[in-house]
Design a protein around this motif. Structure first.
Motif, short mmCIF file in Angstrom:
data_model
loop_
_atom_site.label_atom_id
_atom_site.label_comp_id
_atom_site.label_asym_id
_atom_site.label_seq_id
_atom_site.Cartn_x
_atom_site.Cartn_y
_atom_site.Cartn_z
N GLN A 183 -2.69 6.54 5.23
CA GLN A 183 -1.70 6.31 4.16
C GLN A 183 -2.29 6.57 2.78
O GLN A 183 -1.58 6.94 1.85
CB GLN A 183 -1.17 4.87 4.23
N HIS A 189 -2.06 0.12 18.10
CA HIS A 189 -2.69 -0.96 17.33
C HIS A 189 -1.83 -2.24 17.41
O HIS A 189 -2.34 -3.33 17.67
CB HIS A 189 -2.86 -0.51 15.88
N TRP A 194 5.55 -1.20 17.72
CA TRP A 194 5.12 -2.25 18.65
C TRP A 194 6.29 -3.03 19.25
O TRP A 194 6.17 -3.58 20.32
CB TRP A 194 4.10 -3.18 17.99
N HIS A 242 -0.05 -10.27 9.29
CA HIS A 242 -1.51 -10.10 9.38
C HIS A 242 -2.21 -11.35 8.87
O HIS A 242 -3.28 -11.68 9.34
CB HIS A 242 -1.96 -8.88 8.56
N TYR A 272 -1.93 -13.94 11.67
CA TYR A 272 -2.69 -13.49 12.86
C TYR A 272 -4.18 -13.35 12.50
O TYR A 272 -5.01 -14.12 12.95
CB TYR A 272 -2.17 -12.14 13.35
N ARG A 300 7.01 -0.39 4.72
CA ARG A 300 6.04 -0.37 5.81
C ARG A 300 6.30 0.87 6.67
O ARG A 300 7.35 1.51 6.54
CB ARG A 300 6.17 -1.65 6.67
N ARG A 301 5.33 1.17 7.54
CA ARG A 301 5.48 2.23 8.53
C ARG A 301 5.76 3.60 7.94
O ARG A 301 6.51 4.37 8.52
CB ARG A 301 6.62 1.90 9.50
C1 HEM Z 1 -9.10 -5.28 10.66
C2 HEM Z 1 -7.97 -5.72 11.12
C3 HEM Z 1 -6.65 -4.99 10.94
C4 HEM Z 1 -6.31 -3.92 10.18
C5 HEM Z 1 -7.19 -3.12 9.26
C6 HEM Z 1 -4.91 -3.65 10.39
C7 HEM Z 1 -4.18 -2.66 9.76
C8 HEM Z 1 -2.85 -2.37 9.97
C9 HEM Z 1 -2.07 -1.39 9.26
C10 HEM Z 1 -2.61 -0.51 8.15
C11 HEM Z 1 -0.82 -1.41 9.76
C12 HEM Z 1 0.34 -0.52 9.34
C13 HEM Z 1 1.13 -1.13 8.19
C14 HEM Z 1 2.39 -0.37 7.93
O1 HEM Z 1 3.43 -0.69 8.53
O2 HEM Z 1 2.39 0.55 7.10
C15 HEM Z 1 -0.80 -2.41 10.81
C16 HEM Z 1 0.30 -2.71 11.57
C17 HEM Z 1 0.31 -3.71 12.52
N1 HEM Z 1 -0.73 -4.54 12.86
FE1 HEM Z 1 -2.56 -4.55 12.08
N2 HEM Z 1 -4.43 -4.58 11.27
C18 HEM Z 1 -5.47 -5.41 11.64
C19 HEM Z 1 -5.39 -6.49 12.48
C20 HEM Z 1 -4.28 -6.84 13.18
C21 HEM Z 1 -4.17 -8.00 14.01
C22 HEM Z 1 -5.27 -9.02 14.25
C23 HEM Z 1 -2.91 -7.99 14.54
C24 HEM Z 1 -2.25 -8.95 15.48
C25 HEM Z 1 -2.82 -9.83 16.23
C26 HEM Z 1 -2.24 -6.81 14.04
C27 HEM Z 1 -0.96 -6.45 14.39
C28 HEM Z 1 -0.28 -5.41 13.82
C29 HEM Z 1 1.11 -5.10 14.13
C30 HEM Z 1 1.99 -5.84 15.13
C31 HEM Z 1 1.47 -4.03 13.33
C32 HEM Z 1 2.85 -3.36 13.23
C33 HEM Z 1 2.94 -2.18 14.15
C34 HEM Z 1 4.29 -1.53 13.99
O3 HEM Z 1 4.81 -1.49 12.88
O4 HEM Z 1 4.79 -1.05 15.01
N3 HEM Z 1 -3.10 -6.15 13.22
N4 HEM Z 1 -2.04 -2.98 10.90
#
Ligand code: HEM
Length: 496
Positions: A44, A64, A122, A381, A384, A441-442
């Motif tokens: 991004q 992810h 997701w 986030h 979580y 987002r997304r």
């Molecule tokens: C170092 C740790 C993490 C980083 C750097 C990270 C980064 C990201 C980023 C950049 C996004 C996309 C945001 C967007 O919509 O533009 C995302 C989405 C997401 N993350 Fe993480 N995340 C981390 C940890 C976690 C953890 C621990 C969880 C859950 C237990 C999690 C669950 C999710 C979910 C459910 C999405 C949405 C996916 C979707 O939109 O389909 N993430 N994360």
């Protein structure tokens, strides 16, 4: 007998090796899925990977999201099982089955997303998985659902087996502390048992609901002319994802209730207030998913109002009671601060911070502005990553020390905490800021009108890097203890 009326504290020893295996896998996959997160934010930011197709961004986003949510669901069940073994007998076969199913499910998920480019997100909102616009092949959709069905099946069995183990020892009214609610002077059930019962009931409801969702997809795929009702599908899907999140969160809080008092040399009991809070949490959690449907104008109005009211109410019982309990436990206590106790305590507080973000987003007037902006990933986030993940990493660290019998490195402890706090909170605060400034987002690639979205993402590229350093340090320290314990176990076996 303990004060809980359970047989004197049983040993969790039979589950040690199995739980250590679980935690080893969880820690390594956490690093892998976190690197995926760093990839997403870097994409991004337009700093790197700009030549890659955006479809890969959505495939990694799906991997992810499901990967992280699933991983911490499984981790919370593994940690919960280990600690519950102090009071009841969770069957080992269910945990082994879940371990095998989780590995198999994740392997298929990786294949469907990275090879097949399945990228419906997701929560795979209906009917997106069936209309790939030629981006992913049918086998990738099949693989994705096969993976999800496998994961849900083994976790459902595991949750039911654990619940059964609890109910054999504590009949449901006792497990839910109804005698305390009624003001009777019956022996109190341990908080871990009460909270786990609530969490497992929610988890079971969510997994059963998931199979209804899968069945509708299957019918639409196989039965000519069958079209699922889109509003029903959205309700069912969000119920499933929300219940999974609640079950994970509550099992994590159960772990804190069980472990943190020992670090404060104090005890936590199931008082009437605690019993009331968790029973209310159970009832409210079942309907709070409604706040995800404000934009669906065909949803009955009464349900929209219920969504807001219940979201407000649900913040009070479990979160507020646990957080005040946590603060009171630590206040004035001679705390033994280790990585484990710091993470358990900070996890409880991170849950609160994320909860505030969630409550703001669940206010209809605020949601009209914040809906599907980066505010949404910001708040989840926070509760979580800075909430339940810290609680469960705290458990993993505690288990490592228990198994190895060694002390942890003071230097690593001093470094890990700032890395996690600066990197983790820096990352989520940037998301909150971007969300509050209407960055959606997304978006793989922000259009010119939203160019500042890429600018904010650049901050995160650095901040996530700081967090990743903390994760690597944590894994090195904790991994050292697991390896020491494994080597000692092998030597012991060789001698006997
Ligand atoms: C170092 C740790 C993490 C980083 C750097 C990270 C980064 C990201 C980023 C950049 C996004 C996309 C945001 C967007 O919509 O533009 C995302 C989405 C997401 N993350 Fe993480 N995340 C981390 C940890 C976690 C953890 C621990 C969880 C859950 C237990 C999690 C669950 C999710 C979910 C459910 C999405 C949405 C996916 C979707 O939109 O389909 N993430 N994360």
């Amino acid at each position: 007998m303990t004060d809980a009326g359970a047989p004197a504290s049983r040993s969790a020893r039979p589950l040690r090796t199995l739980t250590a295996l679980w935690m080893g896998m969880v820690c390594l996959l956490f690093l892998a899925f976190s690197l995926d997160g760093w990839f997403l934010r870097t994409y991004q930011s337009k700093l790197l990977f700009a030549t890659m197709r955006p479809e890969l961004f959505y495939a990694v986003l799906t991997l992810h999201g499901i990967g992280m949510v699933g991983l911490w669901m499984a981790a919370s069940l593994a940690a919960g099982n280990y600690l519950l073994a102090r009071y009841v007998r969770p069957p080992r076969w269910a945990s082994w089955l879940a371990l095998a199913g989780t590995v198999a499910g994740f392997v298929v998920l990786v294949e469907a997303t990275t090879e097949g480019l399945f990228g419906a997100g997701w929560y795979f909102l209906y009917p997106l998985p069936m209309f790939s616009q030629g981006i992913w092949p049918t086998w990738a959709t099949g693989g994705f659902f096969a993976s999800l069905a496998t994961l849900c099946a083994v976790w459902l069995i595991w949750a039911l087996a654990t619940l059964w183990a609890i109910l054999r020892q504590y009949p449901l009214p006792r497990a839910l502390a109804w005698p305390q609610l009624a003001g009777r002077s019956a022996p109190a059930v341990p908080p871990l048992v009460l909270i786990s019962t609530v969490a497992l009931l929610l988890g079971v409801a969510g997994f059963l609901d998931a199979f209804a969702v899968f069945t509708f997809y299957l019918l639409q795929w196989r039965v000519h002319g069958f079209v699922a009702d889109a509003l029903l599908m959205k309700n069912l899907t969000f119920f499933f994802t929300q219940m999974t999140a609640y079950a994970t969160m509550y099992l994590g809080v159960g772990v804190v209730y069980e472990l943190l008092p020992a670090f404060a040399a104090r005890s936590w009991k199931t008082t009437r207030v605690v019993a009331l809070a968790w029973n209310a949490a159970l009832a409210l959690a079942l309907v709070s998913y409604l706040n995800h449907l404000y934009m669906d104008v065909v949803q009955p109005h009464a349900l929209q109002v219920a969504g807001q009211v219940v979201s407000y109410l649900s913040a009070v019982p479990a979160a507020t009671v646990s957080i005040f309990d946590g603060l009171l436990l630590v206040y004035g206590a001679r705390m033994r601060w280790t990585i484990a106790s710091s993470f358990l305590f900070l996890g409880l507080m991170g849950w609160a911070v994320g909860g505030v973000g969630a409550v703001i987003d669940s206010t209809i007037a605020a949601n009209a502005v914040l809906h599907n902006t980066l505010w949404v990933p910001a708040h989840f986030h926070t509760y979580y990553l800075m909430g339940v993940v810290l609680m469960l990493l705290g458990f993993a660290s505690h288990l490592g020390l228990e198994l190895s019998g060694r002390a942890e490195s003071r230097l690593v402890r001093r470094l890990v905490l700032p890395f996690f706090l600066v990197g983790g909170y820096g990352f989520v605060l940037t998301l909150f800021w971007a969300g509050a400034h209407s960055i959606p987002r997304r978006y793989a690639v922000y259009p010119d009108e939203l160019a500042r979205g890429a600018f904010y993402a650049r901050f995160d590229v650095v901040l996530i890097g700081v967090l990743l350093l903390g994760i690597v340090l944590f894994l090195g320290e904790t991994g050292r203890h697991y390896v020491t314990a494994a080597v000692r176990g092998l030597r012991h076996r060789g001698r006997s």
